[in-house]
Design an enzyme around this catalytic site. Structure first.
Site, PDB file in Angstrom:
ATOM      1  N   ASP A  47     -21.064  35.798 -28.742  1.00  0.00           N
ATOM      2  CA  ASP A  47     -21.263  34.357 -28.956  1.00  0.00           C
ATOM      3  C   ASP A  47     -20.277  33.546 -28.126  1.00  0.00           C
ATOM      4  O   ASP A  47     -19.566  32.673 -28.633  1.00  0.00           O
ATOM      5  CB  ASP A  47     -21.108  34.021 -30.441  1.00  0.00           C
ATOM      6  CG  ASP A  47     -21.743  32.675 -30.806  1.00  0.00           C
ATOM      7  OD1 ASP A  47     -22.554  32.163 -30.005  1.00  0.00           O
ATOM      8  OD2 ASP A  47     -21.433  32.140 -31.882  1.00  0.00           O
TER       9      ASP A  47
ATOM     10  N   LEU B  16     -11.053  20.973 -38.994  1.00  0.00           N
ATOM     11  CA  LEU B  16     -11.058  21.082 -37.525  1.00  0.00           C
ATOM     12  C   LEU B  16     -12.459  21.290 -36.975  1.00  0.00           C
ATOM     13  O   LEU B  16     -12.751  20.913 -35.844  1.00  0.00           O
ATOM     14  CB  LEU B  16     -10.159  22.241 -37.085  1.00  0.00           C
ATOM     15  CG  LEU B  16      -8.659  22.108 -37.388  1.00  0.00           C
ATOM     16  CD1 LEU B  16      -7.938  23.383 -37.005  1.00  0.00           C
ATOM     17  CD2 LEU B  16      -8.061  20.919 -36.667  1.00  0.00           C
ATOM     18  N   GLY B  17     -13.323  21.912 -37.766  1.00  0.00           N
ATOM     19  CA  GLY B  17     -14.681  22.145 -37.293  1.00  0.00           C
ATOM     20  C   GLY B  17     -15.464  23.026 -38.238  1.00  0.00           C
ATOM     21  O   GLY B  17     -14.911  23.643 -39.165  1.00  0.00           O
TER      22      GLY B  17
ATOM     23  N   GLY C 251     -18.574  26.127 -38.469  1.00  0.00           N
ATOM     24  CA  GLY C 251     -19.315  27.158 -37.761  1.00  0.00           C
ATOM     25  C   GLY C 251     -20.486  27.640 -38.583  1.00  0.00           C
ATOM     26  O   GLY C 251     -20.807  27.073 -39.637  1.00  0.00           O
ATOM     27  N   SER C 252     -21.130  28.696 -38.111  1.00  0.00           N
ATOM     28  CA  SER C 252     -22.308  29.212 -38.797  1.00  0.00           C
ATOM     29  C   SER C 252     -21.975  29.740 -40.183  1.00  0.00           C
ATOM     30  O   SER C 252     -22.748  29.568 -41.128  1.00  0.00           O
ATOM     31  CB  SER C 252     -22.935  30.334 -37.964  1.00  0.00           C
ATOM     32  OG  SER C 252     -23.300  29.867 -36.680  1.00  0.00           O
TER      33      SER C 252
ATOM     34  N   SER D 279     -15.909  27.106 -42.369  1.00  0.00           N
ATOM     35  CA  SER D 279     -15.260  25.872 -41.927  1.00  0.00           C
ATOM     36  C   SER D 279     -13.805  26.170 -41.610  1.00  0.00           C
ATOM     37  O   SER D 279     -13.163  26.989 -42.280  1.00  0.00           O
ATOM     38  CB  SER D 279     -15.341  24.804 -43.018  1.00  0.00           C
ATOM     39  OG  SER D 279     -16.683  24.500 -43.340  1.00  0.00           O
ATOM     40  N   VAL D 280     -13.268  25.492 -40.590  1.00  0.00           N
ATOM     41  CA  VAL D 280     -11.893  25.736 -40.146  1.00  0.00           C
ATOM     42  C   VAL D 280     -11.041  24.505 -40.449  1.00  0.00           C
ATOM     43  O   VAL D 280     -11.420  23.384 -40.103  1.00  0.00           O
ATOM     44  CB  VAL D 280     -11.842  26.069 -38.643  1.00  0.00           C
ATOM     45  CG1 VAL D 280     -10.409  26.365 -38.216  1.00  0.00           C
ATOM     46  CG2 VAL D 280     -12.741  27.253 -38.326  1.00  0.00           C
TER      47      VAL D 280
END
Length: 665
Positions: A496, A378-379, A381-382, A385-386
């Site tokens: 954030d 799905l995406g 991040g820092s 991962s999702v």
């Protein structure tokens, strides 16, 4: 369609039923108006019909029943329906019909069943529907209806079933709700209703199903609910209800489903009745409730013990009237210290233990995500991962797998666990479970958000949303921040805030996510210093230069988010270089014609409606600027933000309703 054409010669035809029949595979032709004048029933449920409903259907003057549900019909509901004076039932559910509910339906004095659910109908509920005293079932759920419930609707004294769920209806519930004396089913869930539950609810003695879930209802749960002895289903979850759960509810011996989760309830959960059958899911998200151990809630303090303590304290005060001032002062400080300690213990007890989460193993996660494959990604991040996953029981979820090889990833996992474990709010992403295998694997299993992120809706092709949807999302995010900053014993700073961290559920309700670098302001600190870096473009000046974190930093980021949502311009857009920024651009342009800064998708309307949208966008941008001032002390508080946005939304709804009543020009 030659079949229908041949039927026009059958002048004595009274009933025409071809439900789920492939005889019709295309548009409904206008020649249906040439069918027999004697036709009383026309039913084509689930026949894959597309296109619009022909206006010629209004020629069938003796029709009693029209059934066109579960098709692919588009366009609006023909106004010619108003000429079918003998109609008793209209079913158009599960189509793609648009526009408003035509007021011409109010001419159908014999109408008993009106089913328009699961379409794309907009506007308000026609007030004149209250004149259809023969109406028994009114199903308008899963549309895009707005405004409030017309006061005239309570004139339907013989109404049995009312479904207004999953719309954008707002305002208070009808004060005279008790006039629906024979209603058995009432679903008002997933709207934006506010104010208290009317006490007149006690008059609905035949009510078996009642849902107010996912609204903004305030006040107490009426004690009079205990008089609804026929009630089998009661869902009041995801509101802002306070006070105690009425003990009168133990009298409801048929109440098989009960849910008051994610409110602000307090006190002891009643004993007796069917309350022993309800699980912790019925009560979670209420920080001050206490009850039985199996509910994973704090145990309730004994009232006898509390009364005994009170009496002892009074005796001491009376028996020692001449005690020295020093002793009194010392006693005061001892009591104060004990009270603080007691409050801290209470806060710790309210924490939902990790053991109450659903247990999901690494093997289940691996299988549910097809080995964490790219197709399920799905995406990124820092720190992780999702992925999207589906368990064997059909449950769909999102799993955030942390990249433990990165410095700070392990701390990010711990922080996010801590924050999500201690917070429960309708606008925060819900944690389902965690999965940890020593230091080799760390993951958080989260509620799946089918509509993705705000970032996707702003910048992906094929996604567009109107000013009201953007307004609702901003209210949701502001409400989440208000809860984080003011709704916990320990204020939480997200640190954030940006569009990719605002996730949207199936109803386009926003949920704030990704608390990997969040900060807890402990011991009454109003700010702390940190080396953790937030996202460029959204950071408050004091954060970027000095590493100072406070709730005011979240407010600054929210201001940038508001301006980005209205302008559809990232703060890092290439047009912003040197001294020019998104904030300065909006500030310079806000007194000019709004078409220079507002997303063009919002300005596709004409006339007064465009003016109403302009005014709303201008007001939202102004709030964004007030949130993002350079000096933290000059920024708005999250409580002020929520209030301001609700007022702007109320004005928008009134303005657009006025425009619709007068016409666009």
């Amino acid at each position: 369609m030659s079949f229908l054409s041949s039927l026009t010669k059958c002048r004595g035809l009274k009933s025409l039923l071809f439900d789920k029949n492939p005889l019709i595979d295309g548009k409904l032709p206008g020649l249906v108006g040439n069918l027999s004048d004697s036709l009383v029933e026309f039913s084509a449920h689930g026949c894959n019909i597309n296109g619009s409903i022909p206006s010629e259907i209004g020629n069938l003057s003796h029709l009693i029943n029209i059934e066109l549900s579960n098709n692919k019909l588009t366009g609006s509901i023909p106004t010619t329906f108003g000429g079918l004076k003998e109609l008793q039932s209209v079913s158009l559910t599960e189509n793609k019909l648009e526009g408003s509910i035509p007021s011409e339906l109010c001419h159908l004095n014999n109408l008993a069943f009106l089913y328009l659910a699961s379409n794309k109908l907009s506007g308000s509920i026609p007030a004149c529907l209250g004149n259809l005293i023969s109406l028994r079932n009114l199903l308008l759920g899963s549309n895009m209806l707005s405004s409030s419930i017309p006061s005239t609707l309570t004139q339907l004294k013989d109404l049995l079933v009312l479904d207004l769920s999953s719309n954008s209806l707002s305002g208070p519930l009808p004060i005279d709700i008790g006039k629906w004396k024979v209603v058995t089913t009432m679903d008002l869930s997933s709207n934006q209703f506010s104010n208290d539950i009317p006490t007149g609810i006690a008059e609905l003695k035949d009510l078996t199903y009642f849902s107010l879930s996912n609204n903004k209802i305030t006040g107490f749960i009426p004690e009079s609910f205990g008089e609804l002895l026929s009630l089998e289903y009661l869902d009041l979850s995801r509101n802002n209800l306070s006070g105690e759960i009425p003990k009168s509810l133990v009298k409801l011996l048929y109440l098989s489903y009960f849910n008051v989760s994610f409110n602000r309830l307090q006190g002891e959960i009643p004993n007796g009745g069917l309350f022993g059958n309800y699980s912790m899911e019925s009560f979670q998200g209420n920080e001050a409730l206490c009850g039985a151990p199996q509910l994973h809630l704090p145990s309730c303090k004994s009232k006898t013990h509390e009364n005994s303590k009170t009496r002892t304290r009074l005796i001491i005060y009376i028996a020692m009237p001449i005690a020295s001032t020093l002793l009194v002062v010392a006693l005061f400080f001892i009591i104060l210290r004990n009270k603080k300690r007691k409050n801290k213990l209470s806060t710790q007890e309210d924490v939902l233990p990790l053991g109450s989460w659903r247990r999901i193993s690494y093997h289940e996660l691996h299988q549910a995500t097809e080995g964490f494959s790219e197709s399920k990604l799905l995406g990124n991040g820092s720190y992780g991962s999702v992925y999207q996953g589906t368990l064997s029981d059909g449950m769909t979820f999102a799993v955030k797998v942390f990249k433990l090889e990165l410095e700070g990833a392990l701390k990010s996992f711990d922080v996010e666990c801590e924050v999500l474990r201690n917070t429960r709010h309708r606008n925060l992403v819900k944690i389902v479970s965690s999965c940890s295998n020593d230091l080799d694997f760390k993951a958080l299993v989260l509620e799946f958000m089918p509509n993705g992120s705000l970032d996707k809706w702003l910048y992906s092709n094929g996604h567009s949303f109107d000013i009201l949807q953007r307004m609702n999302i901003m209210i949701d995010v502001a409400s989440a921040l208000e809860y984080l900053h003011h709704g916990n014993a320990t204020p939480i700073v997200h640190c954030d805030l940006k569009p990719s961290n605002v996730l949207l559920d199936e109803d386009m309700v926003a949920h704030l996510s990704d608390f990997g670098i969040a900060k807890l302001l402990c011991d009454d600190d109003s700010m702390i210093q940190t080396m953790t870096m937030a996202t460029v473009g959204y950071m408050a000046p004091e954060y970027g230069t000095e590493g100072i974190v406070s709730t005011k930093g979240d407010v600054y980021s929210f201001g940038i988010l508001v301006m980005e949502t209205i302008t559809r311009k990232r703060p890092t857009d290439e047009m912003f270089a040197g001294e020019r920024s998104l904030k300065s651009w909006v500030k310079e342009s806000i007194s000019s014609p709004l078409c220079q800064v507002v997303d063009t998708d919002l300005l596709s309307t004409i006339g007064r409606e465009r003016s109403a949208i302009n005014n709303c966008a201008l007001s939202m941008l102004q709030v964004g600027l007030e949130c993002s001032t350079e000096l933290p002390d000059e920024r708005l508080d999250t409580k002020e933000i929520v209030t301001k946005f609700k007022k702007i939304k109320s004005k928008l709804l009134k303005d657009t309703e006025r425009v619709r009543q007068r016409g666009h020009f």
